[in-house]
Structures are given as structure tokens and as C-alpha cells.
Design a protein around this motif. Structure first.
Motif, short mmCIF file in Angstrom:
data_model
loop_
_atom_site.label_atom_id
_atom_site.label_comp_id
_atom_site.label_asym_id
_atom_site.label_seq_id
_atom_site.Cartn_x
_atom_site.Cartn_y
_atom_site.Cartn_z
N ILE A 48 0.83 -1.20 0.00
CA ILE A 48 0.00 0.00 0.00
C ILE A 48 0.86 1.25 0.00
O ILE A 48 0.41 2.33 -0.39
CB ILE A 48 -0.96 -0.01 1.21
CG1 ILE A 48 -2.12 0.96 0.98
CG2 ILE A 48 -0.24 0.31 2.51
CD1 ILE A 48 -3.27 0.80 1.94
N LYS A 49 2.13 1.12 0.42
CA LYS A 49 3.05 2.26 0.45
C LYS A 49 3.95 2.33 -0.79
O LYS A 49 4.76 3.24 -0.92
CB LYS A 49 3.92 2.19 1.71
CG LYS A 49 3.12 2.30 3.01
CD LYS A 49 4.02 2.34 4.22
CE LYS A 49 4.76 3.65 4.31
NZ LYS A 49 5.51 3.78 5.60
N VAL A 50 3.78 1.34 -1.69
CA VAL A 50 4.59 1.33 -2.92
C VAL A 50 3.83 2.09 -4.02
O VAL A 50 2.65 1.82 -4.26
CB VAL A 50 4.86 -0.11 -3.38
CG1 VAL A 50 5.67 -0.11 -4.68
CG2 VAL A 50 5.60 -0.89 -2.30
N PRO A 51 4.46 3.02 -4.71
CA PRO A 51 3.78 3.78 -5.76
C PRO A 51 3.25 2.87 -6.88
O PRO A 51 3.88 1.88 -7.25
CB PRO A 51 4.88 4.71 -6.29
CG PRO A 51 5.87 4.81 -5.18
CD PRO A 51 5.85 3.49 -4.49
N GLU A 52 2.08 3.24 -7.43
CA GLU A 52 1.50 2.45 -8.52
C GLU A 52 2.41 2.41 -9.74
O GLU A 52 2.43 1.42 -10.49
CB GLU A 52 0.14 3.04 -8.95
CG GLU A 52 -0.99 2.78 -7.98
CD GLU A 52 -1.10 3.86 -6.91
OE1 GLU A 52 -0.10 4.58 -6.69
OE2 GLU A 52 -2.17 3.98 -6.29
N SER A 53 3.18 3.45 -9.94
CA SER A 53 4.08 3.51 -11.11
C SER A 53 5.10 2.37 -11.07
O SER A 53 5.54 1.88 -12.11
CB SER A 53 4.82 4.85 -11.15
OG SER A 53 5.56 5.05 -9.95
N ILE A 54 5.45 1.93 -9.85
CA ILE A 54 6.38 0.81 -9.72
C ILE A 54 5.63 -0.52 -9.83
O ILE A 54 6.05 -1.44 -10.52
CB ILE A 54 7.14 0.88 -8.38
CG1 ILE A 54 8.03 2.13 -8.35
CG2 ILE A 54 7.97 -0.38 -8.14
CD1 ILE A 54 8.77 2.34 -7.05
N LEU A 55 4.48 -0.60 -9.14
CA LEU A 55 3.71 -1.84 -9.14
C LEU A 55 3.24 -2.22 -10.54
O LEU A 55 3.17 -3.40 -10.88
CB LEU A 55 2.51 -1.71 -8.20
CG LEU A 55 2.80 -1.64 -6.70
CD1 LEU A 55 1.51 -1.39 -5.93
CD2 LEU A 55 3.46 -2.93 -6.21
N GLU A 56 2.88 -1.22 -11.36
CA GLU A 56 2.29 -1.49 -12.67
C GLU A 56 3.27 -1.30 -13.82
O GLU A 56 2.87 -1.32 -14.98
CB GLU A 56 1.07 -0.59 -12.87
CG GLU A 56 -0.03 -0.82 -11.83
CD GLU A 56 -1.20 0.13 -11.99
OE1 GLU A 56 -1.22 0.87 -13.01
OE2 GLU A 56 -2.09 0.14 -11.13
N LYS A 57 4.54 -1.13 -13.49
CA LYS A 57 5.53 -0.92 -14.54
C LYS A 57 5.66 -2.17 -15.40
O LYS A 57 5.91 -3.26 -14.90
CB LYS A 57 6.89 -0.58 -13.91
CG LYS A 57 7.95 -0.22 -14.96
CD LYS A 57 9.24 0.22 -14.29
CE LYS A 57 10.29 0.57 -15.36
NZ LYS A 57 11.56 1.03 -14.74
N PRO A 58 5.47 -2.05 -16.72
CA PRO A 58 5.49 -3.23 -17.60
C PRO A 58 6.90 -3.77 -17.85
O PRO A 58 7.08 -4.94 -18.15
CB PRO A 58 4.87 -2.72 -18.89
CG PRO A 58 5.12 -1.25 -18.87
CD PRO A 58 5.09 -0.84 -17.44
N GLY A 59 7.90 -2.94 -17.71
CA GLY A 59 9.27 -3.37 -17.98
C GLY A 59 10.02 -3.73 -16.72
O GLY A 59 9.47 -3.82 -15.62
N LYS A 60 11.31 -3.95 -16.88
CA LYS A 60 12.16 -4.32 -15.76
C LYS A 60 12.35 -3.13 -14.82
O LYS A 60 12.50 -1.99 -15.25
CB LYS A 60 13.52 -4.80 -16.29
CG LYS A 60 14.45 -5.30 -15.20
CD LYS A 60 15.76 -5.80 -15.79
CE LYS A 60 16.70 -6.28 -14.68
NZ LYS A 60 18.00 -6.76 -15.23
N LEU A 61 12.35 -3.40 -13.51
CA LEU A 61 12.53 -2.34 -12.53
C LEU A 61 13.99 -1.91 -12.47
O LEU A 61 14.90 -2.73 -12.63
CB LEU A 61 12.08 -2.81 -11.14
CG LEU A 61 10.62 -3.21 -10.97
CD1 LEU A 61 10.37 -3.72 -9.55
CD2 LEU A 61 9.69 -2.04 -11.27
#
Length: 423
Positions: free
Chosen positions: A267-280
Motif C-alpha cells: 500500500i506504500k509502494v507507488p502504482e508507477s512501480i507496481l504497474e511498470k510493464p518493464g524491468k525495474l
């Protein structure tokens, strides 16, 4: 209705187990009473009480107490234990009551009174009847065989004693049975209230889990599926006899209930990271690696005092350790092997199982065969070997769960589209 009846029966059984322990320990005061009577006999306070009766009574009570402790430890769910405990006290009372130097008749009411603690009207009535028959038998024995120098010359008025004691006993017994009935009604009302509160708590847990899950558009129904996997893995491990000191039906139920909260920290992780389609990136992955620590803190603050300590501890350990690896290369604590709590090792397997079998932004869904091969290859590396073995053993069940999950997802999407169309 059947489920509620089973739950109520389990609730009553747990109360019965607690009372069995209490009643078994009440044999100890009885033992001290027996020893006190021996001392009083030696000091001639009860000069006519035979030492053989008093000594035999103390020995029998000690033996009964030891047997009761063994029975409770061996099988605490045995419904016959309550009969053994109360009838043991009844027998000890009977032995004292036939001793010519003592007067113990109304003491037989102690046992029916203790029976009230079980909240079972029929059981109380049975014990009360047995107690009454034992009391009358003791009067008749005393009246037939007691010597004339007995403290109470029952042999002269056996009928009078039987009638008088019967009146007192029956009046007290009626009160006991009525009180037991009322207490049982109160207990059932308490059960219904507890059940209602428990349902509210369960809905709260799932609602919070769904709230966390809603942040990640690509892991729908993940928490529900992983909870089912945890349930099946635990069942198979119990069947195989793995970790019997840590895993049983009760702990498995707690794990399955706590499983939906394992990703609470997201819940504290930004959606941009959770839903990123490519490699982090490395920086993004460091953020992801923090979610177990965040989850532990959130669960501790949110559920401490609301849920029982066992559930809260299990939930926060699952949240904290479900990304640890058996070989120590996981995160965030880099624990190894059995340093990782069992609930965390099982949750890790369930979490990876669902991740492999579902589509994610960075991967396709793996087949059942591919998933089982990955678990086999990573047994003793990422996963506890016994947990991995349990996963491999339930391959067919996992396949059915995956089909069920796909169907549920399809139905949910159809309902959502229909709702959008109607609006």
C-alpha cells in the motif's frame, strides 16, 4: 446452518477442554482434604474414622488425578474425560461417606455443582442422578454395616435419612439443572455474538487486503488465491506428517486466514512501480524490497488488540518473511532455512505459485508443468524442500484452482462490463 452448528460444537468443545483441566486440578484440594482427615484421625478429632478408609481415599484421589492428567495430555478432545474427572471425585466422596466416623451426605452435591461448568443440561442431569444414587447407597451401607458407636447412628433411622437427604438433594439438584440450562443459553448467546464479531473481523481483513490489491491492476484476486494455496499446502504437509510440532489443523487455519495480508506493505509502494510493464531499476527494486518491512509494521499497528495475538503474529511474520529464500538470498532480512518462520516459508511458496501461474506486466502465465518444474528445480534453493514437495504433491488441486480462478475472473469481468453498459 451445518457450518454454524459445527462451529458452535467446536466452541463448546474448547470450553469443555478448559473445564476438564480445571476439574482435574480440583482433585488436588480433595487430596489435601484426605490428608487433613488422616491427621484429624491421628489426633483423635475423628476418633471413629478408620485410617484404612482415609488412606485409601488419599491414594485413590492421587491415582485418579495422575490418570486424568495423562488422558488430557494424550487426547484433550476426548468427550469421556469429563465423566472420568467428575466420577473420580464422586467415587472418592462415596468412600468417605461410608466411613462410620464422618458425615458426608450433602457433599455429594459438589459433583453436580461442578457439572454446571460444562454448560450441558443433559450431562448435569446425568451426573446429578448418579450422585443421588451414590448418596442413597452410602446411607444404606452405613445403616446396614456401621457399628453402634458410629458418630451418626444411621442404622436406627435409614428411611428417615434417605427421605431427608433426598428432599435436600433434589431441591438443590433442581436449582443446579436450571442454572446449567440458563448458563448454556448464555453461552450460546455469547457464541453467536463472538461469531458475529469474527465475521466482521474477517470482512475487515479481506476489505483491507482488497484495498491493497486494488493498487495493482495486474494482480486481481491474488490474495484470495494465495490463501487457497496456503490452505492446500498446509493440508498436504499435515497429511505427510511434516513439522508436526509446528503445523496442525488449527495453525493451518490461522495461516490461511492471515495469508491475504501478506502484501499489506504494498500500500506504500507507488502504482508507477507496481504497474511498470518493464524491468525495474535498482532504485525501484529497493522500494519494492521495503514492502515486507512496511507490511509488518502496518499489521502490528492495525490488528494488535483487534485480533488475537496468534493471528497477528502469524500475519506479520508472513508479511515480513514471504520473500526470504531457503538459501538466504531473499529479502529483506536474508534469513536462511529454519530461521524463516514456517508460516513465511509456506506463504513464500503460495505467493510464487500464484505469480508463476498468472499474467504479470513483465511475464506471461506459466503452465502447470512449467510451474512444477520451477518448484522442483528450486527446492532447497528458494523453497523449503518439504514445502516444495507438498506443492508438487498437490499439482492436480492447483490445476483445478487455476481453472476456478480463471472462471471467477471471467465472470467478474463480464459483470463489470455489464455494469458499465447499463450506466
Amino acid at each position: 446452518m451445518r457450518a454454524r452448528k459445527l462451529a458452535e460444537r467446536e466452541f463448546i468443545l474448547k470450553n469443555e477442554q478448559k473445564v476438564n483441566k480445571i476439574v482435574s486440578w480440583l482433585m488436588i484440594p480433595g487430596l489435601f482434604v484426605g490428608l487433613a482427615l488422616i491427621i484429624l484421625r491421628v489426633t483423635k478429632v475423628f476418633p471413629n474414622a478408620p485410617l484404612v478408609f482415609l488412606g485409601l481415599n488419599a491414594l485413590i484421589q492421587t491415582s485418579f488425578w495422575l490418570i486424568a492428567q495423562i488422558l488430557i495430555k494424550a487426547n484433550p478432545r476426548n468427550r469421556a474425560i469429563k465423566y472420568f474427572c467428575l466420577l473420580s471425585i464422586e467415587f472418592a466422596t462415596f468412600l468417605l461417606s461410608v466411613s462410620p466416623g464422618l458425615v458426608m451426605f450433602i457433599s455429594f452435591l459438589i459433583i453436580p455443582t461442578l457439572s454446571c461448568l460444562y454448560f450441558n443440561k443433559r450431562f448435569s442431569l446425568t451426573i446429578t442422578t448418579i450422585g443421588y444414587l451414590a448418596m442413597i447407597a452410602s446411607i444404606l451401607i452405613r445403616g446396614s454395616f456401621a457399628p453402634e458407636e458410629s458418630v451418626v447412628p444411621i442404622y436406627k433411622w435409614k428411611a428417615a435419612f434417605c427421605i431427608g437427604c433426598s428432599i435436600e438433594y433434589i431441591l438443590c439438584a433442581i436449582i443446579i439443572v436450571v442454572v446449567t440450562g440458563r448458563m448454556r443459553s448464555s453461552l450460546e448467546a455469547q457464541f453467536l455474538q463472538t461469531e458475529k464479531i469474527q465475521k466482521i473481523q474477517d470482512r475487515l481483513i479481506l476489505s483491507i487486503a482488497d484495498l491493497v490489491e486494488s493498487k495493482d491492476a495486474f494482480t486481481g484476486q491474488h490474495v484470495q488465491r494465495t490463501a487457497r494455496y496456503v490452505e492446500r499446502i498446509c493440508a498436504k504437509m499435515i497429511e505427510l506428517g511434516y513439522y508436526p510440532d509446528e503445523l496442525n489443523e488449527h495453525t493451518a487455519k490461522v495461516m490461511a486466514k492471515a495469508a491475504p495480508l501478506h502484501d499489506m506493505g504494498k500500500i506504500k509502494v507507488p502504482e508507477s512501480i507496481l504497474e511498470k510493464p518493464g524491468k525495474l531499476t535498482d532504485e525501484e527494486f529497493e522500494v519494492i524490497k521495503m514492502h515486507p518491512l512496511w507490511g509488518e509494521k502496518i499489521i502490528e499497528k492495525t490488528f494488535a488488540g483487534i485480533e488475537d495475538d496468534e493471528f497477528t503474529q502469524c500475519a506479520l511474520l508472513m508479511a515480513l518473511t514471504h520473500h526470504e529464500w531457503w538459501n538466504g538470498r531473499g529479502y529483506p532480512l536474508r534469513l536462511t532455512e529454519k530461521e524463516i518462520p514456517l508460516c513465511g516459508r509456506i506463504m513464500a511458496a503460495a505467493d510464487v505459485l500464484d505469480a508463476l501461474l498468472t499474467v504479470r506486466p513483465y511475464k506471461r502465465a506459466f503452465t502447470i508443468d512449467e510451474t512444477m518444474n520451477i518448484f522442483a528445480d528450486n527446492s532447497g534453493i528458494q523453497f523449503d524442500p518439504l514445502v516444495a514437495e507438498a506443492v508438487l504433491e498437490i499439482e492436480t488441486e492447483i490445476a483445478y484452482l487455476q481453472i476456478e480462478a480463471i472462471n471467477d475472473s471471467t465472470i467478474a469481468e463480464a459483470k463489470e462490463k455489464q455494469s458499465d453498459f447499463l450506466q
